[in-house]
Design an enzyme around this catalytic site. Sequence first.
Site, short mmCIF file in Angstrom:
data_model
loop_
_atom_site.label_atom_id
_atom_site.label_comp_id
_atom_site.label_asym_id
_atom_site.label_seq_id
_atom_site.Cartn_x
_atom_site.Cartn_y
_atom_site.Cartn_z
N CYS A 130 54.94 49.08 43.42
CA CYS A 130 53.81 48.84 42.52
C CYS A 130 52.51 48.80 43.32
O CYS A 130 52.21 47.79 43.96
CB CYS A 130 54.01 47.53 41.75
SG CYS A 130 52.64 47.14 40.63
N CYS A 133 50.01 46.20 42.11
CA CYS A 133 50.41 44.82 42.43
C CYS A 133 50.15 44.49 43.89
O CYS A 133 49.65 43.41 44.22
CB CYS A 133 51.89 44.61 42.14
SG CYS A 133 52.43 45.03 40.49
N ASP A 134 50.49 45.43 44.79
CA ASP A 134 50.53 45.12 46.22
C ASP A 134 49.52 45.87 47.07
O ASP A 134 49.45 45.66 48.29
CB ASP A 134 51.94 45.40 46.76
CG ASP A 134 53.01 44.57 46.07
OD1 ASP A 134 52.69 43.45 45.64
OD2 ASP A 134 54.15 45.05 45.95
#
Length: 302
Positions: A130, A133-134
């Site tokens: 992701c 997300c990261d």
Amino acid sequence: MYDLMIIGAGTAGLSAAIYAARAGLSTLVFEGAMYGGQIIVSPTVENYPGIGCISGADFANNLYAQAEQLGVQFAFESVVSAENHNDKKVVKTANAVYEGKALILATGAKNRPLGIAGEERLTGRGISYCATCDGSFFQGKTVAVMGGGNTALEDAEVLSKLCSKVYLIHRRSEFRGESSQVERLKKLPNVEFILDTTIVELHGDTALSSVTLEHLPTQKREQLELDGLFVAIGQIPQNAAFTDLVATDSYGYISAQEDCRTNIAGIYAAGDGRTKTVRQLVTAAADGAVAALAAAEYIRAL
């Protein structure tokens, strides 16, 4: 006894719930995680008709709020199994048993792993699935995205705004994603395409340090130093709990055509978890509408 039960609160499931509620059906939606599905991690959605630009989180929140306002009920529990008893469908969670006249399986899919030694150990230590997300963890660093579809292209674009260098690795000579997005990436100075190539080895003890690439036409191998690797090579349908309930194909997708009907009367499949060629936000929403209206017709005929 509910009229309709829906397993999954992604775009397909929530769209189905909205249409079911508007058709006058008492509706219960099951979700074991967060409502919204995979779209919630997308920073921008620009390909949904009538909406120029919206974040995936806002899109999901709007769907959920609309369903809730229409009287749809939600059970935030993981479904263990579902059964067909002809005149009713039974859904079991770890906490309770629910009954309904019809059932929609909108289970979605999850990211497919590379399947290379060390992947599980290095996940969260340089390997991610992701980018939104990261990606912030790799500010100013060198990363790669593995994949050739829309998700991979979107990930590369997101990371290009954060990282000093982004390699986009794809095992084919052409990308499967939208050509307009490919053209945008070509113009970015810190994005480099590596085509006809796959990753065969992962390196790093406590964190990912490099990968071994294999150029498929020549079988030539070389090592590429990386701080991070984002995997976007497709999805795995989340239908394991329902393979004894409805027919699935060899990949685990529920067998259902554009009418969303499965081989069992009163059970429908909608969204990324069913057999289809196009898996986009708009097709998930369309599936939800089709499945809900088909369920309403089935219930009226009981």
